[in-house]
Design a protein around this motif. Structure first.
Motif, short mmCIF file in Angstrom:
data_model
loop_
_atom_site.label_atom_id
_atom_site.label_comp_id
_atom_site.label_asym_id
_atom_site.label_seq_id
_atom_site.Cartn_x
_atom_site.Cartn_y
_atom_site.Cartn_z
N MET A 1 0.84 -1.20 0.00
CA MET A 1 0.00 0.00 0.00
C MET A 1 0.88 1.25 0.00
O MET A 1 1.85 1.34 0.73
CB MET A 1 -0.89 0.01 1.24
N GLU A 44 -4.47 3.45 -5.56
CA GLU A 44 -3.91 2.28 -4.88
C GLU A 44 -4.02 1.03 -5.75
O GLU A 44 -5.10 0.73 -6.28
CB GLU A 44 -4.65 2.04 -3.57
N PRO A 45 -2.94 0.28 -5.91
CA PRO A 45 -3.00 -0.96 -6.69
C PRO A 45 -4.06 -1.93 -6.16
O PRO A 45 -4.72 -2.61 -6.93
CB PRO A 45 -1.60 -1.53 -6.55
N VAL A 46 -4.21 -1.99 -4.82
CA VAL A 46 -5.17 -2.93 -4.25
C VAL A 46 -6.59 -2.56 -4.69
O VAL A 46 -7.43 -3.44 -4.97
CB VAL A 46 -5.05 -2.97 -2.71
N TYR A 47 -6.88 -1.28 -4.76
CA TYR A 47 -8.21 -0.83 -5.20
C TYR A 47 -8.40 -1.12 -6.69
O TYR A 47 -9.44 -1.65 -7.10
CB TYR A 47 -8.37 0.66 -4.93
N ASP A 49 -6.84 -3.26 -8.64
CA ASP A 49 -6.92 -4.71 -8.92
C ASP A 49 -8.26 -5.28 -8.49
O ASP A 49 -8.83 -6.16 -9.16
CB ASP A 49 -5.78 -5.44 -8.19
N CYS A 50 -8.76 -4.78 -7.37
CA CYS A 50 -10.06 -5.24 -6.86
C CYS A 50 -11.17 -4.90 -7.86
O CYS A 50 -12.01 -5.75 -8.18
CB CYS A 50 -10.35 -4.60 -5.51
N CYS A 90 -15.14 -2.11 -3.58
CA CYS A 90 -13.68 -2.07 -3.50
C CYS A 90 -13.19 -0.84 -2.74
O CYS A 90 -12.14 -0.88 -2.10
CB CYS A 90 -13.08 -2.11 -4.90
N THR A 94 -10.71 -1.07 0.47
CA THR A 94 -9.47 -0.29 0.56
C THR A 94 -9.47 0.56 1.83
O THR A 94 -8.44 0.67 2.50
CB THR A 94 -9.31 0.60 -0.68
N LEU A 97 -8.46 -1.54 4.75
CA LEU A 97 -7.02 -1.78 4.80
C LEU A 97 -6.27 -0.56 5.33
O LEU A 97 -5.32 -0.68 6.11
CB LEU A 97 -6.50 -2.15 3.41
N TYR A 98 -6.67 0.63 4.89
CA TYR A 98 -6.03 1.85 5.38
C TYR A 98 -6.19 1.96 6.90
O TYR A 98 -5.23 2.27 7.63
CB TYR A 98 -6.67 3.07 4.71
#
Length: 371
Positions: A1, A44-47, A49-50, A90, A94, A97-98
């Protein structure tokens, strides 16, 4: 992140709450529109990708048809798509996670995360805008019932009320559904100068594309129109009753200024910084002009304080926008608090307008010259 940045993108808001150019504005809306702005959360990559995985899994074939058949009609009518639902889910993943890692809640697509209520994307701001509009409508009707048509300010005040009602209507619509036109940001494309209009043609239905552009721009443009008409209202009250030609000239200049402002934001660049600076400038003119009139009439008009208090309150409450905190209970942010706080101001301002209009009517009947 990614680590939390020192400077975040703030949501571009309209400055605190038409003129006969609405038809022209509707035509201007069909041309260029602002660039897509990315925020910390949606970078954010996680967002990302989700969202990508969710769309591939749930927004094609049988799953998409199942989503569409189960979706409430009011959600479909306001433009909520399967892709939008993926972004919404998503976004909260995210945010979780933050928070788990101790970071401050990020913004997504230029705004804070809000809990959706029915089809309302920003329920508190939408409700506050609606209540402001209802307060304005109620007081306009009270003004019409209390003030005879013969009053010198009757037409000007009624026109101001209609301009204000129009602005609150578009504010309510804008906060109900501020769509994301595409999941592809400018950073993803080799030609980073692509406009939102091009992305709109590539990635969304034409109707919802047009509506998104319409809602956002009408919200900003109508807010500017309210401030400019407030200046005109003050001009008519201070100059126009004695020098109608002077107030007419000022009115023409204000229409030209509004047209130039809209044209620049539409044809040249939808610059949020410029829009904020322009509204702050005309707002200061409005503030000082009304306060000067209040000061000059403090000894002769017993109701002058109502106008002075309204002006000070409106511009003081606008400072709430500077707080820009994550929404409390995921619904109430600084913008919503600001809108909620302006609701009582309508009652005080129209009380002033009623008192002043009746005073002008009585002095006119007695043949007294209004200063």
């Amino acid at each position: 992140m990614a680590s939390e940045p020192a400077h975040r993108h703030r949501r571009r808001r309209r400055t605190s709450v038409g003129l006969p150019a609405v038809a022209a504005v509707l035509l201007l809306l069909l041309t260029e529109v602002p660039e897509v702005r990315a925020s910390q959360g949606d970078k954010e990559p996680v967002y990302r990708d989700c969202v990508k995985q969710c769309v591939l899994t749930n927004c094609t074939g049988a799953r998409l048809r199942g989503f569409q058949s189960a979706q409430p009609q009011y959600m479909a009518l306001t433009g909520w798509t399967c892709r939008d639902d993926c972004r919404y889910e998503c976004m909260w993943a995210t945010v979780g996670l933050y928070q788990a890692e101790g970071y401050r809640v990020p913004q997504f697509h230029g705004k804070w995360p809000f809990t959706r209520f029915l089809c309302f994307e920003e329920p508190a701001s939408a409700l506050a805008s609606l209540l402001n509009g209802l307060a304005c409508l109620l007081m306009m009707l009270r003004y019409r019932s209390a003030v005879p048509r013969q009053s010198p300010m009757y037409r000007t005040v009624n026109a101001f009320s209609l301009v204000s009602l129009n602005a609150w209507f578009w504010s309510t619509v804008f906060h109900t559904r501020d769509t994301y036109l595409t999941e592809v940001t400018l950073a993803d494309r080799p030609d980073g100068g692509l406009r939102r209009q091009t992305l709109c043609l590539l990635h969304c239905d034409y109707l919802f594309c047009f509506c998104d552009v319409l809602f956002q721009k009408m919200d900003y443009f109508c807010a500017t129109a309210v401030i400019l008409y407030s200046i005109y209202l003050c001009c008519v009250r201070t100059l126009g009753l004695r020098r109608p030609a002077a107030s007419s000239m000022v009115g023409v200049l204000l229409i030209l200024a509004f047209t130039a402002h809209v044209s620049f934001l539409t044809f040249v660049s939808f610059d949020y910084g410029y829009n904020m600076a322009a509204n702050a400038t005309i707002g200061m003119v409005n503030l000082l002009w009304w306060l000067c009139w209040c000061w000059q009439n403090r000894g002769t008009l017993p109701y002058w304080w109502k106008c002075g208090l309204v002006v000070v309150l409106l511009y003081g409450l606008a400072l709430l926008e500077l707080l820009d905190f994550p929404p409390m209970l995921w619904a109430l942010d600084a913008h919503a608090v600001w809108h909620l706080s302006t609701i009582p101001v309508h009652f005080l301002f129209y009380s002033f307008l009623i008192d002043d209009s009746l005073y002008l009517l009585n002095t006119e009947k007695m043949g007294v010259k209004v200063e």
